[in-house]
Design an enzyme around this catalytic site. Structure first.
Site, mmCIF file in Angstrom:
data_model
loop_
_atom_site.group_PDB
_atom_site.id
_atom_site.type_symbol
_atom_site.label_atom_id
_atom_site.label_comp_id
_atom_site.label_asym_id
_atom_site.label_seq_id
_atom_site.Cartn_x
_atom_site.Cartn_y
_atom_site.Cartn_z
ATOM 1 N N ASP A 192 46.412 51.930 45.033
ATOM 2 C CA ASP A 192 45.525 51.624 43.967
ATOM 3 C C ASP A 192 45.620 52.774 43.104
ATOM 4 O OD1 ASP A 192 42.740 51.874 42.577
ATOM 5 O OD2 ASP A 192 42.100 50.342 44.071
ATOM 6 N N CYS A 225 43.663 43.372 43.788
ATOM 7 C CA CYS A 225 43.365 43.951 42.299
ATOM 8 C C CYS A 225 43.134 42.901 41.397
ATOM 9 C CB CYS A 225 44.863 44.662 42.308
ATOM 10 S SG CYS A 225 46.104 43.798 42.345
ATOM 11 N N PRO A 226 42.523 43.017 40.454
ATOM 12 C CA PRO A 226 42.361 42.159 39.305
ATOM 13 C C PRO A 226 43.665 41.894 38.681
ATOM 14 C CG PRO A 226 41.498 44.396 38.850
ATOM 15 C CD PRO A 226 42.147 44.529 39.998
ATOM 16 N N ARG A 272 44.252 36.909 42.296
ATOM 17 C CA ARG A 272 44.518 35.812 40.986
ATOM 18 C C ARG A 272 45.704 35.362 41.279
ATOM 19 N NH1 ARG A 272 39.618 35.290 40.983
ATOM 20 N NH2 ARG A 272 38.291 35.362 39.181
ATOM 21 N N GLU A 314 46.645 27.007 38.857
ATOM 22 C CA GLU A 314 45.703 26.250 39.617
ATOM 23 C C GLU A 314 44.846 25.414 38.656
ATOM 24 O OE1 GLU A 314 43.738 29.766 41.464
ATOM 25 O OE2 GLU A 314 41.888 29.083 40.419
ATOM 26 N N HIS A 343 41.203 28.012 45.874
ATOM 27 C CA HIS A 343 40.249 29.181 45.588
ATOM 28 C C HIS A 343 38.664 29.003 45.928
ATOM 29 C CE1 HIS A 343 39.742 31.723 41.566
ATOM 30 N NE2 HIS A 343 38.886 32.076 42.517
HETATM 31 P P1 NAI Z 1 37.047 45.776 42.167
HETATM 32 O O1 NAI Z 1 37.115 46.057 40.728
HETATM 33 O O2 NAI Z 1 35.906 46.597 42.893
HETATM 34 O O3 NAI Z 1 38.419 46.301 42.599
HETATM 35 C C1 NAI Z 1 39.628 46.455 42.067
HETATM 36 C C2 NAI Z 1 40.597 47.513 42.575
HETATM 37 O O4 NAI Z 1 41.890 47.125 41.871
HETATM 38 C C3 NAI Z 1 39.907 48.707 41.859
HETATM 39 O O5 NAI Z 1 39.982 49.755 42.907
HETATM 40 C C4 NAI Z 1 40.973 48.955 40.781
HETATM 41 O O6 NAI Z 1 41.417 50.467 40.620
HETATM 42 C C5 NAI Z 1 42.475 48.431 41.517
HETATM 43 N N1 NAI Z 1 43.363 48.158 40.669
HETATM 44 C C6 NAI Z 1 43.550 48.019 39.167
HETATM 45 N N2 NAI Z 1 44.602 48.099 38.756
HETATM 46 C C7 NAI Z 1 45.446 47.917 40.056
HETATM 47 C C8 NAI Z 1 46.948 48.056 40.316
HETATM 48 N N3 NAI Z 1 47.734 47.942 39.093
HETATM 49 N N4 NAI Z 1 47.539 48.204 41.462
HETATM 50 C C9 NAI Z 1 46.730 48.036 42.374
HETATM 51 N N5 NAI Z 1 45.303 48.323 42.526
HETATM 52 C C10 NAI Z 1 44.852 48.165 41.056
HETATM 53 O O7 NAI Z 1 37.103 44.091 42.260
HETATM 54 P P2 NAI Z 1 36.653 43.280 43.413
HETATM 55 O O8 NAI Z 1 35.528 42.927 43.492
HETATM 56 O O9 NAI Z 1 37.156 43.894 44.642
HETATM 57 O O10 NAI Z 1 37.792 42.089 43.335
HETATM 58 C C11 NAI Z 1 38.962 42.177 43.409
HETATM 59 C C12 NAI Z 1 39.702 40.789 42.462
HETATM 60 O O11 NAI Z 1 39.441 39.752 43.631
HETATM 61 C C13 NAI Z 1 39.079 40.055 41.404
HETATM 62 O O12 NAI Z 1 39.530 40.932 40.019
HETATM 63 C C14 NAI Z 1 39.257 38.878 41.405
HETATM 64 O O13 NAI Z 1 40.396 38.591 40.651
HETATM 65 C C15 NAI Z 1 39.460 38.622 42.969
HETATM 66 N N6 NAI Z 1 38.427 37.642 43.483
HETATM 67 C C16 NAI Z 1 39.144 36.437 43.946
HETATM 68 C C17 NAI Z 1 37.949 35.643 44.303
HETATM 69 C C18 NAI Z 1 38.358 34.181 45.038
HETATM 70 O O14 NAI Z 1 37.440 33.480 45.329
HETATM 71 N N7 NAI Z 1 39.610 33.970 45.566
HETATM 72 C C19 NAI Z 1 36.582 35.875 44.323
HETATM 73 C C20 NAI Z 1 36.260 37.240 43.788
HETATM 74 C C21 NAI Z 1 37.127 38.010 43.323
#
Ligand code: NAI
Length: 339
Positions: free
Chosen positions: A180, A212-213, A241, A270, A302
């Site tokens: 991260d 990650c996003p 994603r 998707e 999803h």
């Molecule tokens: P968050 O914003 O708390 O954590 C994301 C982490 O990814 C951060 O620590 C950030 O520094 C890190 N990051 C950014 N760029 C990166 C890279 N190049 N390599 C590695 N890490 C990197 O987000 P949260 O809440 O943990 O969610 C993560 C993702 O999960 C969301 O962006 C969303 O796309 C996905 N998601 C999927 C769901 C589903 O139903 N399948 C539901 C909710 C979220």
């Protein structure tokens, strides 16, 4: 501009469970709600005419053309009911003076636990075992798994969800490797996690999970090259994603055995498929169709977020975001990245 009542919210891609949970959460807010099953796109944007606030879902199109139409209809708030916002043209929204809000955290446990469910299913071949015993086949051939204890899991993205996921996997006795670019998570460090470069994580993880996003910098983070740099036979889980993984590279990696197991809750293409019943239609996506034929691949549509707790939290936060915006104190806003 048409007359807009600022206390009205229209939800696109709305299903019965959305209506149920939004109505329940709305008892505390008193917003006038309208539920539309249709996806939001340039054709359906007209339905939002007169609504100051629009609530799209993850596979709705919120590009410049759609935002322009919404703006003409009086919309000034895009209240996302998701954490991810990669489907919104934030620059266009900013130019049009449309505020975008999201639900940054609802239940990280929902997503993390789903990822764990996929790991256990793939490892112990539960999807095949259940189908077999229903047919009276009680053999074990082909169902051999491995102990998670003592193996290494790579966590890419240790934000809210990745941290919960890492803590659960540490509970199985797994070693944690994390990648991260942000600050290391204390609770993972306390569980012995090591933060390493992506290459080291790819080369040493028995299981790799993406949290990650989707950003320009993370698009196809796992491409053919990255798959080749992974430990042979490793398991890949994506609940992040779809665009994080180059889908076309997966089939080759699975056929050669380089990728040992694959669990996808999200898929690059998707949109137009997930969240709907297409069982009477012929699947047109050849990559997805091929992936579904592998015994060591499981795909869910999803659904990682889909728990009662998460739905209620999503509804309450979305409506709270709208009220805060109406009160002139917007919160959970998403701003366009400075270019
Ligand atoms: P968050 O914003 O708390 O954590 C994301 C982490 O990814 C951060 O620590 C950030 O520094 C890190 N990051 C950014 N760029 C990166 C890279 N190049 N390599 C590695 N890490 C990197 O987000 P949260 O809440 O943990 O969610 C993560 C993702 O999960 C969301 O962006 C969303 O796309 C996905 N998601 C999927 C769901 C589903 O139903 N399948 C539901 C909710 C979220």
């Amino acid at each position: 501009m048409p007359h807009t009542d600022s206390n009205r919210l229209i939800l696109f891609s709305a299903r019965q469970y959305d209506a149920d949970t939004f109505r329940q959460a709305n008892e505390a807010f008193g917003v006038e709600l309208d539920f539309q099953e249709a996806h939001l796109d340039a054709q359906t944007a007209i339905l939002a005419r007169g609504f100051a606030a629009v609530c799209p879902f993850v596979n709705d199109s919120v590009d410049e053309a759609v935002l322009q139409k919404l703006h003409e209809g009086g919309t000034r708030l895009i209240a996302l009911r998701s954490a991810g916002f990669n489907h919104v043209d934030l620059h266009a929204a900013k130019r049009l003076g449309i505020t975008v809000t999201r639900v940054p955290a609802y239940s990280p446990h929902a997503v993390a636990e789903h990822a764990v469910g996929m790991i256990l299913t793939l490892n112990r071949r539960l999807h095949r075992a259940v189908a077999r015993t229903r047919e009276g086949d009680f053999s074990l051939t082909g169902l051999l798994g491995f102990d998670l204890h003592g193996k290494t899991v790579g966590v890419i993205g240790t934000g809210i969800i990745g941290r919960v996921f890492g803590c659960i996997m540490a509970g199985f006795g797994m070693q944690l490797l994390c990648y991260d670019p942000g600050k290391p998570a204390d609770d993972l460090l306390a569980r012995g996690a090591r933060y390493v470069e992506l290459d080291e994580l790819l080369a040493n993880s028995d299981i790799l999970s993406l949290h990650c996003p989707l950003l320009e910098s993370t698009y196809h983070l796992i491409d053919e090259d990255a798959l080749n740099r992974m430990k042979r036979g490793a398991m890949l889980i994506n609940t992040g994603r779809g665009g994080l993984v180059e889908s076309n590279a997966l089939v080759g990696a699975l056929k050669s055995g380089q990728l040992g197991n694959l669990g996808l809750d999200v898929y690059e293409e998707e949109g137009g498929l997930f969240f709907e019943d297409h069982s009477d239609n012929l699947l047109q996506d050849d990559t997805l169709a091929r992936l579904l034929t592998f015994p060591n691949v499981i795909i869910t549509a999803h659904q990682a977020f889909f728990t009662r707790e998460a739905l209620i939290e999503i509804a309450a936060t979305t409506l709270g975001n709208m009220k805060a915006w109406l009160d002139g104190t917007p919160r959970n806003t998403v701003d366009a990245p400075s270019s």
